[in-house]
Design an enzyme around this catalytic site. Sequence first.
Site, PDB file in Angstrom:
ATOM      1  N   GLU A 187      11.075   7.602   2.729  1.00  0.00           N
ATOM      2  CA  GLU A 187      10.148   8.014   3.799  1.00  0.00           C
ATOM      3  C   GLU A 187      10.673   7.596   5.177  1.00  0.00           C
ATOM      4  OE1 GLU A 187       7.019   9.760   3.692  1.00  0.00           O
ATOM      5  OE2 GLU A 187       7.775  10.295   1.720  1.00  0.00           O
TER       6      GLU A 187
ATOM      7  N   GLN B 184       0.925  -1.131   0.000  1.00  0.00           N
ATOM      8  CA  GLN B 184       0.000   0.000   0.000  1.00  0.00           C
ATOM      9  C   GLN B 184       0.964   1.180   0.000  1.00  0.00           C
ATOM     10  OE1 GLN B 184      -1.572   2.937  -0.032  1.00  0.00           O
ATOM     11  NE2 GLN B 184      -1.292   3.034   2.185  1.00  0.00           N
ATOM     12  N   SER B 185       1.146   1.814  -1.155  1.00  0.00           N
ATOM     13  CA  SER B 185       2.295   2.706  -1.332  1.00  0.00           C
ATOM     14  C   SER B 185       1.959   4.189  -1.180  1.00  0.00           C
ATOM     15  CB  SER B 185       2.915   2.462  -2.715  1.00  0.00           C
ATOM     16  OG  SER B 185       2.072   3.008  -3.716  1.00  0.00           O
TER      17      SER B 185
ATOM     18  N   LYS C 159       7.102   0.516   6.726  1.00  0.00           N
ATOM     19  CA  LYS C 159       8.270   0.237   5.882  1.00  0.00           C
ATOM     20  C   LYS C 159       9.545   0.092   6.727  1.00  0.00           C
ATOM     21  CE  LYS C 159       7.054   0.181   1.422  1.00  0.00           C
ATOM     22  NZ  LYS C 159       7.487  -0.790   0.431  1.00  0.00           N
TER      23      LYS C 159
ATOM     24  N   THR D  41      12.287   2.749   1.328  1.00  0.00           N
ATOM     25  CA  THR D  41      11.906   4.098   0.908  1.00  0.00           C
ATOM     26  C   THR D  41      12.582   5.223   1.680  1.00  0.00           C
ATOM     27  OG1 THR D  41      10.028   5.640   0.953  1.00  0.00           O
ATOM     28  CG2 THR D  41       9.874   3.759   2.412  1.00  0.00           C
TER      29      THR D  41
ATOM     30  N   TYR E 168       2.688   4.720   6.971  1.00  0.00           N
ATOM     31  CA  TYR E 168       3.385   4.042   5.864  1.00  0.00           C
ATOM     32  C   TYR E 168       4.860   3.877   6.196  1.00  0.00           C
ATOM     33  CZ  TYR E 168       5.782   3.778   1.288  1.00  0.00           C
ATOM     34  OH  TYR E 168       6.601   3.431   0.238  1.00  0.00           O
TER      35      TYR E 168
HETATM   36  P1  NAP Z   1       2.379   1.217  -6.927  1.00  0.00           P
HETATM   37  O1  NAP Z   1       2.340   1.701  -8.335  1.00  0.00           O
HETATM   38  O2  NAP Z   1       1.406   1.724  -5.944  1.00  0.00           O
HETATM   39  O3  NAP Z   1       2.282  -0.388  -6.971  1.00  0.00           O
HETATM   40  C1  NAP Z   1       2.062  -1.135  -5.811  1.00  0.00           C
HETATM   41  C2  NAP Z   1       1.858  -2.584  -6.190  1.00  0.00           C
HETATM   42  O4  NAP Z   1       1.603  -3.329  -4.987  1.00  0.00           O
HETATM   43  C3  NAP Z   1       0.658  -2.831  -7.109  1.00  0.00           C
HETATM   44  O5  NAP Z   1       0.991  -3.825  -8.033  1.00  0.00           O
HETATM   45  C4  NAP Z   1      -0.407  -3.342  -6.142  1.00  0.00           C
HETATM   46  O6  NAP Z   1      -1.354  -4.198  -6.742  1.00  0.00           O
HETATM   47  C5  NAP Z   1       0.457  -4.155  -5.196  1.00  0.00           C
HETATM   48  N1  NAP Z   1      -0.208  -4.453  -3.926  1.00  0.00           N
HETATM   49  C6  NAP Z   1      -0.786  -3.590  -3.067  1.00  0.00           C
HETATM   50  N2  NAP Z   1      -1.282  -4.250  -2.002  1.00  0.00           N
HETATM   51  C7  NAP Z   1      -1.007  -5.563  -2.199  1.00  0.00           C
HETATM   52  C8  NAP Z   1      -1.264  -6.746  -1.471  1.00  0.00           C
HETATM   53  N3  NAP Z   1      -1.933  -6.739  -0.308  1.00  0.00           N
HETATM   54  N4  NAP Z   1      -0.841  -7.924  -1.969  1.00  0.00           N
HETATM   55  C9  NAP Z   1      -0.181  -7.986  -3.154  1.00  0.00           C
HETATM   56  N5  NAP Z   1       0.071  -6.897  -3.907  1.00  0.00           N
HETATM   57  C10 NAP Z   1      -0.325  -5.702  -3.422  1.00  0.00           C
HETATM   58  O7  NAP Z   1       3.842   1.468  -6.295  1.00  0.00           O
HETATM   59  P2  NAP Z   1       5.240   1.772  -7.022  1.00  0.00           P
HETATM   60  O8  NAP Z   1       5.394   3.244  -7.144  1.00  0.00           O
HETATM   61  O9  NAP Z   1       5.387   0.893  -8.195  1.00  0.00           O
HETATM   62  O10 NAP Z   1       6.245   1.326  -5.866  1.00  0.00           O
HETATM   63  C11 NAP Z   1       6.726  -0.004  -5.776  1.00  0.00           C
HETATM   64  C12 NAP Z   1       7.265  -0.251  -4.371  1.00  0.00           C
HETATM   65  O11 NAP Z   1       8.317   0.663  -4.099  1.00  0.00           O
HETATM   66  C13 NAP Z   1       6.261  -0.068  -3.252  1.00  0.00           C
HETATM   67  O12 NAP Z   1       6.572  -0.998  -2.253  1.00  0.00           O
HETATM   68  C14 NAP Z   1       6.529   1.340  -2.740  1.00  0.00           C
HETATM   69  O13 NAP Z   1       6.132   1.448  -1.393  1.00  0.00           O
HETATM   70  C15 NAP Z   1       8.021   1.420  -2.915  1.00  0.00           C
HETATM   71  N6  NAP Z   1       8.592   2.746  -3.150  1.00  0.00           N
HETATM   72  C16 NAP Z   1       8.130   3.522  -4.168  1.00  0.00           C
HETATM   73  C17 NAP Z   1       8.718   4.758  -4.424  1.00  0.00           C
HETATM   74  C18 NAP Z   1       8.255   5.642  -5.555  1.00  0.00           C
HETATM   75  O14 NAP Z   1       8.618   6.819  -5.550  1.00  0.00           O
HETATM   76  N7  NAP Z   1       7.523   5.125  -6.519  1.00  0.00           N
HETATM   77  C19 NAP Z   1       9.798   5.184  -3.620  1.00  0.00           C
HETATM   78  C20 NAP Z   1      10.243   4.337  -2.602  1.00  0.00           C
HETATM   79  C21 NAP Z   1       9.653   3.118  -2.383  1.00  0.00           C
HETATM   80  P3  NAP Z   1      -2.776  -3.626  -7.339  1.00  0.00           P
HETATM   81  O15 NAP Z   1      -2.439  -3.115  -8.697  1.00  0.00           O
HETATM   82  O16 NAP Z   1      -3.597  -4.848  -7.337  1.00  0.00           O
HETATM   83  O17 NAP Z   1      -3.233  -2.565  -6.402  1.00  0.00           O
HETATM   84  O1  G4F Z   2       3.533  12.405  -4.482  1.00  0.00           O
HETATM   85  P1  G4F Z   2       3.374  12.125  -3.045  1.00  0.00           P
HETATM   86  O2  G4F Z   2       2.057  11.592  -2.597  1.00  0.00           O
HETATM   87  O3  G4F Z   2       4.565  11.170  -2.657  1.00  0.00           O
HETATM   88  P2  G4F Z   2       5.249  10.805  -1.250  1.00  0.00           P
HETATM   89  O4  G4F Z   2       4.382  11.101  -0.110  1.00  0.00           O
HETATM   90  O5  G4F Z   2       6.590  11.445  -1.265  1.00  0.00           O
HETATM   91  O6  G4F Z   2       5.387   9.222  -1.364  1.00  0.00           O
HETATM   92  C1  G4F Z   2       5.917   8.606  -2.532  1.00  0.00           C
HETATM   93  O7  G4F Z   2       7.324   8.579  -2.452  1.00  0.00           O
HETATM   94  C2  G4F Z   2       7.850   7.796  -1.361  1.00  0.00           C
HETATM   95  C3  G4F Z   2       9.384   7.899  -1.416  1.00  0.00           C
HETATM   96  O8  G4F Z   2       9.801   9.016  -0.679  1.00  0.00           O
HETATM   97  C4  G4F Z   2       7.385   6.364  -1.508  1.00  0.00           C
HETATM   98  F1  G4F Z   2       7.902   5.608  -0.498  1.00  0.00           F
HETATM   99  C5  G4F Z   2       5.873   6.322  -1.498  1.00  0.00           C
HETATM  100  O9  G4F Z   2       5.465   4.967  -1.746  1.00  0.00           O
HETATM  101  C6  G4F Z   2       5.332   7.200  -2.619  1.00  0.00           C
HETATM  102  O10 G4F Z   2       5.684   6.633  -3.853  1.00  0.00           O
HETATM  103  O11 G4F Z   2       3.656  13.468  -2.190  1.00  0.00           O
HETATM  104  C7  G4F Z   2       4.845  14.202  -2.331  1.00  0.00           C
HETATM  105  C8  G4F Z   2       4.719  15.514  -1.564  1.00  0.00           C
HETATM  106  C9  G4F Z   2       4.201  15.372  -0.136  1.00  0.00           C
HETATM  107  O12 G4F Z   2       4.947  16.188   0.741  1.00  0.00           O
HETATM  108  C10 G4F Z   2       2.773  15.883  -0.200  1.00  0.00           C
HETATM  109  O13 G4F Z   2       2.330  16.491   1.002  1.00  0.00           O
HETATM  110  O14 G4F Z   2       3.769  16.322  -2.248  1.00  0.00           O
HETATM  111  C11 G4F Z   2       2.917  16.920  -1.310  1.00  0.00           C
HETATM  112  N1  G4F Z   2       1.634  17.235  -1.970  1.00  0.00           N
HETATM  113  C12 G4F Z   2       1.151  18.495  -2.141  1.00  0.00           C
HETATM  114  N2  G4F Z   2      -0.043  18.446  -2.730  1.00  0.00           N
HETATM  115  C13 G4F Z   2       0.731  16.369  -2.456  1.00  0.00           C
HETATM  116  C14 G4F Z   2      -0.333  17.128  -2.937  1.00  0.00           C
HETATM  117  N3  G4F Z   2       0.744  15.013  -2.543  1.00  0.00           N
HETATM  118  C15 G4F Z   2      -0.322  14.409  -3.134  1.00  0.00           C
HETATM  119  N4  G4F Z   2      -0.321  13.055  -3.266  1.00  0.00           N
HETATM  120  N5  G4F Z   2      -1.411  15.127  -3.593  1.00  0.00           N
HETATM  121  C16 G4F Z   2      -1.460  16.493  -3.511  1.00  0.00           C
HETATM  122  O15 G4F Z   2      -2.441  17.119  -3.923  1.00  0.00           O
END
Ligand code: NAP
Ligand code: G4F
Length: 363
Positions: free
Chosen positions: A130, A84-85, A156, A128, A152
Site C-alpha cells: 500500500e 489495524q490492517s 505504515k 505493505t 492506513y
Molecule cells: P489481521 O489478520 O488483520 O491481523 C492483525 C493483528 O493485529 C490481529 O492479531 C489484531 O488483534 C492485532 N492488532 C490490531 N490492533 C492491535 C493493537 N492495538 N494492539 C495489539 N494488536 C493489535 O492482519 P494480517 O493480514 O495477518 O496482517 C499482518 C500484518 O501485515 C499487518 O500489520 C498488516 O497491516 C500487514 N500486511 C498484511 C498484508 C496482507 O495482505 N495480509 C499485506 C501487507 C502487510 P485482534 O485479533 O485482537 O484484533
Molecule cells: O481486500 P482488500 O480490502 O485489500 P487491500 O485494500 O488491498 O489491503 C490489504 O492488502 C494490503 C497489501 O497491499 C495490506 F497492507 C492491507 O493490510 C490489507 O491486507 O481490497 C482489495 C481491493 C481494493 O482495491 C478494494 O477497493 O479490492 C477492492 N474491493 C472491491 N470490492 C473491495 C471490495 N475490497 C473490500 N474489502 N470489499 C469489497 O467489497
Amino acid sequence: MTNIALITGITGQDGSFLAEFLLSKGYEVHGTIRRSSVDFRERIMHLEGAPHFHLHYADLGDSMSIIQVLNKVRPTEIYNLAAQSHVQVSFDSPEFTADVDATGVLRILEGVRQCGLAKTCRIYQASTSELYGKVEEVPQNENTQFHPYSPYAVAKLYGYWIVKEYREAYNMYCCSGILFNHESERRGETFVTRKITLAAARIAQGKQDKLYLGNLSSLRDWGYAKDYVECMWLILQHETPEDFVIATGVQHSVREFCQLAFHHVGIELEFKGEGADEKGIDKTTGKVIVEVSEDFYRPTDVVNLLGDPTKAKAKLGWNPAKTSFEELVKIMVEADIVKVAAEVAGEKVRTNLVEYLEKGIVK
Ligand code: NAP
Ligand code: G4F
C-alpha cells in the site's frame, strides 16, 4: 541457545501461520493478545497449551504493556504484525490507525532499546505494498517511489521510515518486509478475496442470494499467506538487515478472482455493464449473482499493485511461485465450502432437536 520469538498480532491471519512455522523450527513462541468481549482466538486455539507457546496481554497503543512483555520474554526476534490492517476502515478510524500502525512501531523499537535488547534482538516490521499506493511505476520494487493513498498507507509509511531510522541511528537489526496482498482460508472475512470465497460457498449452498462488491477492476498481486510468513523469517535470517519486496509477480483483477471462485462452485459468471451498473451473471440461469455497491468504493483506491520479487528470490532464495493464483483460490473456496456445509449441518441438527423436543421424542 533457544530462539525466542515475540509475535505481535498473533491472533491474525499471518500471526497464526507464523506461530505454526516458528514452532516447527524449534522456536519458543510468544504472542501478544488483546482483551475482547468475544472470542478472538479462533486461528490459534489449536496451539494453546502447547509446551513452547505462550500468550501475553499487550496493546500497541500502550507502551507500558509492551515494555512489560519485552522485559519478561527477552525475545531474540520480534515480528511486529499487529495493526489495524483494513484499508477501508482506516478512512473511518484514521487516528486509531495512526496510533497503532505508525506510533505503535515506534513503541516497539524504543521499547527494545530501553529494555537493553538493541544488540541481541532482530525486528521484522510488517510493511505493505500500500506504500506504493497511487503507483509511480509498474511493477513495484524496493526502489520504486512511495505514494501512499489511504490513512492506513500513510501510517505504515511512518512505520517503514522509523524502522530505517532506528537501523541507521542505533545500528539495530530491524527491517521491513514490503508484502503484497496475501490471502488464505484464514483471511479476515471483510477483505475482498475472503468475502468472495465465502459468498461463493454460501450462494452455492443456498445460504446467500447475491454478492455486493466495490471496484471490480482493481488489480492485485495475490499470494498465499503460508508462503509469505516463511519469507518474514528468511528476512530476519539474512546476514544484514535489509528491506525486501515480497510478491508473486502475477496480477489479477477483483473481477477475475470472482470468476475463478464461482467456477469452483459450479457457477460460470459473465460480467456485463460498466462501473456501478456492472453485474456478474450466472451464464446458465441468467441470474444476477454479483452487483456493485458504491458503499464499498473508497475515497481513494489503490488499483494497480504488481510486485517484483527479484531481490527476495536472489538474496533469500524465496520461491514466489510456490502457490499459484489458481491454487490459492481453490484452497480458499474449498475451505469455505466445508465451513458453510458445517454451518448448514449444525442448523439442521438444531432444527431437528427443537422438533424432537416439541414432539417429546427427546426430553
Ligand atoms: P489481521 O489478520 O488483520 O491481523 C492483525 C493483528 O493485529 C490481529 O492479531 C489484531 O488483534 C492485532 N492488532 C490490531 N490492533 C492491535 C493493537 N492495538 N494492539 C495489539 N494488536 C493489535 O492482519 P494480517 O493480514 O495477518 O496482517 C499482518 C500484518 O501485515 C499487518 O500489520 C498488516 O497491516 C500487514 N500486511 C498484511 C498484508 C496482507 O495482505 N495480509 C499485506 C501487507 C502487510 P485482534 O485479533 O485482537 O484484533
Ligand atoms: O481486500 P482488500 O480490502 O485489500 P487491500 O485494500 O488491498 O489491503 C490489504 O492488502 C494490503 C497489501 O497491499 C495490506 F497492507 C492491507 O493490510 C490489507 O491486507 O481490497 C482489495 C481491493 C481494493 O482495491 C478494494 O477497493 O479490492 C477492492 N474491493 C472491491 N470490492 C473491495 C471490495 N475490497 C473490500 N474489502 N470489499 C469489497 O467489497
